[in-house]
Enzyme design. Structure first.
Site, short mmCIF file in Angstrom:
data_model
loop_
_atom_site.label_atom_id
_atom_site.label_comp_id
_atom_site.label_asym_id
_atom_site.label_seq_id
_atom_site.Cartn_x
_atom_site.Cartn_y
_atom_site.Cartn_z
N ASP A 76 1.05 -11.04 4.55
CA ASP A 76 1.40 -10.82 3.15
C ASP A 76 2.70 -11.53 2.78
OD1 ASP A 76 -0.85 -9.31 2.98
OD2 ASP A 76 0.16 -7.37 2.86
N GLY A 77 3.65 -11.59 3.72
CA GLY A 77 4.91 -12.28 3.45
C GLY A 77 4.70 -13.76 3.17
N ASN A 152 5.52 -8.25 -5.59
CA ASN A 152 5.59 -6.90 -5.02
C ASN A 152 6.61 -6.03 -5.73
OD1 ASN A 152 3.56 -6.90 -3.15
ND2 ASN A 152 4.89 -6.72 -1.36
N GLU A 153 7.88 -6.40 -5.60
CA GLU A 153 8.92 -5.55 -6.17
C GLU A 153 10.23 -6.30 -6.35
OE1 GLU A 153 9.30 -5.95 -2.11
OE2 GLU A 153 7.99 -4.27 -2.58
N ASP A 182 21.11 4.91 -2.88
CA ASP A 182 21.36 3.65 -2.19
C ASP A 182 20.84 2.47 -2.99
OD1 ASP A 182 22.59 4.91 -0.09
OD2 ASP A 182 20.91 4.75 1.29
N THR A 193 2.16 -0.38 -2.25
CA THR A 193 1.90 -0.07 -0.85
C THR A 193 2.95 -0.68 0.07
OG1 THR A 193 0.36 -1.95 -0.81
CG2 THR A 193 -0.59 0.24 -1.10
N GLY A 194 4.05 -1.19 -0.50
CA GLY A 194 5.10 -1.81 0.29
C GLY A 194 6.32 -0.91 0.42
N TYR A 195 7.47 -1.45 0.06
CA TYR A 195 8.75 -0.74 0.19
C TYR A 195 8.73 0.56 -0.61
CZ TYR A 195 13.90 -0.48 0.64
OH TYR A 195 15.18 -0.11 0.93
N SER A 196 8.14 0.54 -1.80
CA SER A 196 8.08 1.74 -2.63
C SER A 196 7.37 2.88 -1.90
CB SER A 196 7.37 1.43 -3.95
OG SER A 196 7.18 2.59 -4.73
#
Length: 297
Positions: A76-77, A152-153, A182, A193-196
């Site tokens: 994905d990256g 993504n974000e 933070d 579905t990632g960092y979130s």
């Protein structure tokens, strides 16, 4: 037909897949262009030392040559990196998963050759994915060179301090709240579905027209993720004990002075992904997140 090939890292065990792919497109008189850095990576292997394909290194070269598809080899990256070349060109991405998780890179490397006829005959499904668009209160040419959009974000995060930052949030000019945390994640449905997700955010199916605001380690325990329509524009003011804060757009990281306010809205274009079947998202969730799997043994 012309196609572009993009990747980042490459390991020897994946050489057979690239060889099969190059053999297929060559036999069907399909023109291949390889991104310059990936071309250099491939050429470092003995099996590819005689590669003789044209290269590209800038998104304008894709626009000028009328490409039909971009194939990405990685995870994905790799796709997140590839969109900085695709931008608003509308070129569909075929993601070949040679990485790990593969939410976006939906074609398994072991089976994608079996689907290759369907891909080139356009018998699979073209899925649009919305993006975030970033503007700043202080003109920052480095930021816009850096690409001011994210699939993504976008993440606002503290920098050079262990102290929390305060983020004032306004939605369509109406004050929402101040997050003491933070940082704060602004995610698309694709990025949910990632960092979130790892910070307690909800999973949103990609066909939804929403964004989600997810605080990172908020001091106030009543601060929870918030889903908003993607028709709204969000304004952020950042307060910190140090002079700057971190800002990431997908995999790209930069730093801004805290006087620099941010405005985020839906991008004026989509990224298009080719998938095997029309209804694969729930299957992907089951497989990638191991839903329903008995992990006790």
């Amino acid at each position: 037909m012309k196609i572009a090939i993009y990747g980042q890292k490459f390991v020897k065990k994946n050489i057979p897949y690239i060889n099969q792919f190059i053999g297929y497109v060559s036999n069907h008189s399909i023109e291949i262009y390889i991104e310059q850095s990936f071309f250099n990576v491939l050429s470092s292997f003995e099996e590819f030392k005689n590669l003789n394909f044209p290269v590209f290194s800038h998104y304008k070269e894709l626009l000028n040559k009328d490409f039909s598809l971009m194939f990405t080899f990685g995870g994905d990256g790799t796709i997140l990196s590839a969109i900085t070349l695709i931008r608003d060109s509308g070129i569909p991405i075929v993601g070949i998963n040679t990485g790990n998780l593969g939410f976006l890179a939906s074609f398994n490397k072991d089976v994608f050759i079996k689907k290759i006829d369907q891909i080139f005959n356009q018998k699979l499904h073209l899925i649009p994915r919305s993006l975030l668009w970033l503007e700043t209160s202080i003109v920052n040419h480095d930021l816009f060179f850096f690409n001011n959009f994210a699939l993504n974000e976008i993440v606002i995060f503290r920098k050079e301090t262990v102290s929390m930052i305060t983020i004032d949030v306004y939605i369509d000019n109406e004050f929402l709240t101040s997050y003491w945390a933070d940082g704060l994640i602004i995610s698309t449905p694709t990025g949910s579905t990632g960092y979130s997700l790892s910070c307690g955010g909800p999973i949103i199916t990609p066909d939804n027209k929403n964004f989600v605001l997810t605080p990172i380690s908020p001091h106030n325990l009543f601060s929870r993720p918030l889903i908003i329509p993607d028709t709204q524009k969000v304004h952020f003011k950042i307060h910190s004990r140090v002079k700057s804060y971190s800002l990431s757009l997908d995999t790209r990281l930069t730093y801004l002075n805290k006087e620099n306010e941010l405005y985020i809205k839906k991008a004026p274009f989509y990224i298009y992904l080719i998938q095997e079947e029309k209804k694969t998202y729930y299957k992907t969730l089951r497989e990638k997140l191991l839903w329903g799997m008995d992990q006790r043994n």
